[in-house]
Structure formats: C-alpha cells, structure tokens
Write a protein that holds these residues in place. Structure first.
Motif, short mmCIF file in Angstrom:
data_model
loop_
_atom_site.label_atom_id
_atom_site.label_comp_id
_atom_site.label_asym_id
_atom_site.label_seq_id
_atom_site.Cartn_x
_atom_site.Cartn_y
_atom_site.Cartn_z
N LEU A 42 0.83 -1.21 0.00
CA LEU A 42 0.00 0.00 0.00
C LEU A 42 0.86 1.25 0.00
O LEU A 42 0.54 2.25 -0.65
N ARG A 43 1.98 1.20 0.72
CA ARG A 43 2.85 2.37 0.79
C ARG A 43 3.72 2.51 -0.45
O ARG A 43 3.83 3.61 -1.03
N ASN A 44 4.35 1.42 -0.89
CA ASN A 44 5.35 1.51 -1.96
C ASN A 44 4.75 1.43 -3.36
O ASN A 44 5.24 2.07 -4.28
N THR A 45 3.72 0.62 -3.53
CA THR A 45 3.12 0.44 -4.85
C THR A 45 1.96 1.38 -5.09
O THR A 45 1.86 2.00 -6.15
N LYS A 46 1.08 1.50 -4.10
CA LYS A 46 -0.10 2.35 -4.29
C LYS A 46 0.14 3.79 -3.87
O LYS A 46 -0.69 4.65 -4.11
N GLY A 47 1.27 4.04 -3.21
CA GLY A 47 1.62 5.42 -2.89
C GLY A 47 0.93 6.02 -1.69
O GLY A 47 0.90 7.25 -1.55
N TRP A 48 0.37 5.18 -0.79
CA TRP A 48 -0.23 5.72 0.42
C TRP A 48 0.86 6.35 1.27
O TRP A 48 1.93 5.76 1.49
N LYS A 49 0.61 7.54 1.78
CA LYS A 49 1.58 8.23 2.64
C LYS A 49 1.41 7.71 4.07
O LYS A 49 0.61 8.20 4.85
N VAL A 50 2.21 6.68 4.40
CA VAL A 50 2.08 6.00 5.69
C VAL A 50 3.22 6.44 6.61
O VAL A 50 4.39 6.36 6.25
N HIS A 51 2.88 6.90 7.80
CA HIS A 51 3.87 7.33 8.79
C HIS A 51 4.22 6.12 9.67
O HIS A 51 3.39 5.63 10.42
N ARG A 52 5.46 5.66 9.57
CA ARG A 52 5.91 4.47 10.31
C ARG A 52 6.38 4.85 11.71
O ARG A 52 7.19 5.76 11.87
N LEU A 53 5.85 4.15 12.70
CA LEU A 53 6.25 4.33 14.09
C LEU A 53 6.89 3.02 14.56
O LEU A 53 6.20 2.00 14.67
N ASP A 54 8.18 3.03 14.81
CA ASP A 54 8.91 1.80 15.15
C ASP A 54 8.79 1.53 16.65
O ASP A 54 9.38 2.24 17.46
N ALA A 55 8.04 0.49 16.99
CA ALA A 55 7.81 0.13 18.40
C ALA A 55 8.71 -1.01 18.86
O ALA A 55 8.49 -1.56 19.95
N THR A 56 9.72 -1.39 18.08
CA THR A 56 10.54 -2.55 18.40
C THR A 56 11.16 -2.45 19.79
O THR A 56 11.11 -3.40 20.58
#
Length: 318
Positions: free
Chosen positions: A248-262
């Motif tokens: 969805l982010r890379n192919t469809k171009g959705w602007k997704v804000h990643r929050l790394d909870a690791t």
C-alpha cells in the motif's frame, strides 16, 4: 487533556460566489478528517488508537475482520471494556458469528459510522489488521472525494514480534482460550466461514476430537501441537499483514507514517511505558496534530513534526 475537534465547515453557495469551475478549483470544499492506524497483529494498534482518542475528541472504528463478530473475545483478541477507557467503538462484536462479513459489508457499515461520528463533531480513528477492509473502504471515489486520511503504521521487527506472539498465545491459553473455543466447537464445522476462520479455532479441532481418548499423555501432546500451530499461523499472518502495508505504501503510494515500536517490546515495566510514549504515542500524536492543524516544523522524539503557528484550541502534553 482532550483536544476538541470542531465540526468541519461546509462551504455553501451564495449569490456572490461564481458558479464557474475556476472558482471551485481555487476554493475546493474542506474535506473531513480520518485517521487510520495500521500494523501487524500484536504490535499495539489498539493501544495507540486509545491513546489518540483520549487526546482528541475521537471514536474508533474496528477494521479487524474477525473482531467484527460476536463471541470468541479471547481468540480474536478483542479490546476489553477496561482497555477502551470510555472511548466509543464501532463495528466491534456486532455480527452473527455464523454469517460472513465481506469487505463490501465493511465498506457500507464503516461509511455509516464515519458519517455518524462526524455529525457528532468527533474524529474517526479506523484501526485493525485487516488491510483488505481498509483498502476496500478508502479506494472508492466516494471516500476520496469526501475525506482526507492520515495513516499511522505501528511496526515491530519480526524476530521481536514472533517472540511476543508466542508469549501472547500462552497468556490467551491461561485466560481460558481452550474453554472458550470448546464451548463454540461443533463437530464437522465449516472453518472457511464466519468467525470459525479466526486463528485459534480450527487448530483445536483435532484436540477436541481426541478428548475421548483415555491416554492423558496423548491428549497433552495433541493440545501442545494445537497451541504451536496457533503461534505459527499468527506469525504467518503478521508477515502477510506487513507485506500488504508495504504494498500500500510503496506500490499504491499511500503516505504512511511508520512508528517503530521494536524497542518498546524489548523493555519491561516502566521502561517499556516510557519507550511507548517516546517512540509511538508521542510521535503519533505529533503526526495527527500536524494533520489536523496548521503547524510549523519542530523536532519531537527524533522525528520532524510541526508546531502551530497560532495557539492550538486546547493544550496537551506528551
């Protein structure tokens, strides 16, 4: 402290507004706001949605395709009343467990929920791991023409998440998972329909059929195999969910804000709580604030966010 979200202002035509297309292009109607919280199973999506909903005037729309069904609260990991902290939830435990609830059904019911939430002047937060449901809703002309979306992705490194998933399944067993599924069990049931598709249901079929076996050791082995299968299937689900989010982010171009909870999952107790606030809740709040208001750039939690050029309607700390 909660932030009050004002009702979106609708632009109404008047005698002084030109009716040509040039004016409409320069002054498009203001779209209503929607926040979408995504992530693999077990990453803390529900927790973030509640954190956001208690800081803004918000209501939650569940987009997990198994949690829409009534029953099997442990197996489907439904958020508890206590965990909801008074935040209204929609599409949670409302569907007959024997029926099928499709992506089209979700699109229709979620659309009604969005409208009712906005009528009350609140912010809708869509949260759940069923990205196919989210995609079916958002990829429609009707949705895109009416709403602006802010996508938050709670991410956890797979090795860390696998360990957490294993521990979580053990805790589900301690909470009564086997008893819950046994009460719902039907011999020769169709595991391709309704809530029976949920991970943690079909895996116990062999064990329930073996309960007439007298040898306790054999029954214990079959039960252990069922629990291991639930852990493996949940990890596979998490990987598929991550692949879908990346698409969805890379192919469809959705602007997704990643929050790394690791790092949150690597800590315990108070350190884990502080890490959640620093790495997930705080930055998530900043991103949503930027989405809702007119903000200027500042650094918060190691990420670029923005601060209001004018005073916010209400103050909040994080």
């Amino acid at each position: 402290m909660k932030l009050s979200l004002p009702m979106p202002k609708q632009i109404k035509p008047s005698l002084h507004i030109p009716t040509n297309n040039t004016y409409l292009l320069r002054h498009p109607p203001q779209k209503e706001k929607v926040v979408v919280v995504m992530g693999a199973t077990g990453t803390g999506k529900s927790r973030l949605s509640i954190d956001l909903a208690t800081r803004f005037a918000a209501e939650v729309i569940n987009s997990d395709k198994m949690q829409v069904y009534q029953g099997l609260d442990i197996a489907t990991n439904k958020i508890t009343d206590e965990e909801r902290r008074g935040v209204p939830h929609h599409l949670l435990g409302i569907v007959n467990p024997e029926s099928d609830f499709s992506a089209a059904d979700f699109r229709a019911t979620a659309t009604l929920s969005l409208q009712s939430i906005h009528i009350r002047g609140h912010l809708p937060i869509i949260v759940g791991g069923s990205n196919s449901f989210i995609e079916a809703l958002i990829d429609t002309n009707n949705f895109r023409s009416r709403y602006d979306c802010c996508f938050l992705w709670v991410d956890v490194a797979m090795p860390v998440l696998n360990s957490f998933v294993s521990d979580r399944v053990d805790k589900m067993v301690d909470l009564g998972l086997v008893r819950e599924v046994r009460d719902f069990y039907k011999p020769n049931a169709d595991y391709t329909k309704g809530i029976r598709r949920a991970i943690g249901v079909a895996e116990f079929d062999k064990y329930f059929k073996s309960e007439s076996i007298s040898e306790e050791e054999i029954r214990a082995r079959i039960l252990a195999e069922a629990i291991d299968a639930i852990k493996s299937n949940t990890s596979r689900l998490a990987r598929r969910q991550l692949e879908k989010i990346r698409r969805l982010r890379n192919t469809k171009g959705w602007k997704v804000h990643r929050l790394d909870a690791t790092d949150v999952f690597r800590k315990r107790g108070g350190e884990a709580e502080a890490a959640w606030e620093d790495l997930v809740a705080g930055p998530g709040f900043a991103v949503v604030s930027r989405f809702l208001y007119n903000l200027e750039p500042v650094i918060c939690g190691g990420i670029m966010v923005e601060r209001d050029r004018a005073p916010l309607m209400a103050a909040a700390s994080f």
